[in-house]
Every structure is written in structure tokens, then in C-alpha cells.
Write an enzyme that holds these catalytic residues in place. Sequence first.
Site: not given
Length: 248
Positions: A37, A64-65, A143, A156, A160
Site C-alpha cells: 500500500d 508505490d505501484v 470497475s 477513472y 478501468k
Amino acid sequence: MGLLTGRSAVITGAAQGIGYEIARALGAAGAAVMIGDIDGVAAEEAALKLRKEPGTEAAGMRCDVTSEDDMATLVASCSERFQPVSIMVNNAGFTRDATMRKMPVDNFRSVLDVHLTGAWNGTRHAAEVMRENGGGSIVNISSISGKVGNFGQTNYSAAKAGMVGLTKASAKELAKAGVRVNAVQPGLIRTAMTEAMPKGAWDSKLAEIPMGRAGEPAEVAQVVLFLASPMASYLTGAVIEVTGGRYM
């Protein structure tokens, strides 16, 4: 013996919300869980909470992805602490909502970077380990916004939707290595973020759901558990909607 006994799982963005419930469900099924995370303290606290549940092994660390180095370290740490990763859940994400007219380009780029580049990083690094160890399962948390698009969420929704393309393309690349890649598209799920919505917006979304209620994070987690487990052994490149029938 649980469904995932002897396996290890990395879950990004799992210090809270849906990600935490996924970590909890996988841990309860026997997997050793590594939580990544952006908030390292919260990740460690979430892991400590999970370790209090009978038989659950868990650890947490900052990740940090969008950073290749961070993701490589997260995956390697799973191997060092438990076993080589055999389940990867790319869940990390956040929102920066605004209409396209008002959205700063940095807010568009940052949302795509965390969701889409983050999932690509996770898939890439986990897949390398899985190739060497005979296979595994990767689950991307997309999503329903990636299917229909949401007003004020061009960033977003685009991210997604991109995760669906990433899922299908990587599933084709990795199938011969025994690595399955699938995606889940949650709809209206009851979390702290959604419950902070104005009542009018909440009621409007609720009215679109044939089952007449919002979903719970645990209901998303159970679908991820299925995809991660041997029960889904012949399933790859699939996108499962967890929406109560919304937008069928």
C-alpha cells in the site's frame, strides 16, 4: 486444508476497503498474504490485524505501484517472507473526479498511472516469478465504470477500461506458462468512499440495481477467491461483473 493452503498472495492497495477484504478472504482460505500500500504504516497495521485471525500469515509494506522498483521489491519480499508469489491481485487505485473541461491533465495522468501502469507493473513482475514456478493466478480489479463510463470520471473510466484490455492481452501471453489472468468489475459497493456520496447520488445509483441493494466488499472478495483458486483452473481472460445486475 483451505483452498489456497501452501500458496502466497500479493495484494496492492490492501490496507483498507475492498483490498483488505480480499486479503482477509485469501488469508482465511490458507494463503500467506503480502499487503502492499502507498501508506506503509497502514499496510503494516492491516497485516497485524490479519495475523490475529486463526492461521493467517500476513505482512505489509509500503509500495508505490507506479514504481517498477517498488513493485519488484514487493514481489521479492513475498518470496523472502513466505513462498514465491502464486496469486497477484492488482487492486490499488484512487479517484480524482472532475468533468473533462475542468480536469487538470496531471489528474488524468496520475489516475491512469496508478490503476493501469500499476496493474501492468504488478502483472509483469508477478508473472516472471510464476513462470519459474509452474504458474499462478493474476486478478485485476477493474470497475463497471470501465464498461459504461461515469460522468466526471474520464480518467477513472479510461483506466478501468484499459485494465480489461491489459487482462485479455496478458492472459494470451501467459497462458502457455500456466498463468491465468482475469478481471473483476465491481459496481456500487458499500465502502467508506461510496457512503460519503451525497444521498441523491447514492439513491440514483441504487435505483439502477435490479437486486435493489449495494454490494459488500466481502462479496467482491469471494469472487477474487474463486478466480485465485483451483476452482477457476480453466478460466482466463474473463471479466466478471459484481454489480447486482446493474448494466446487464
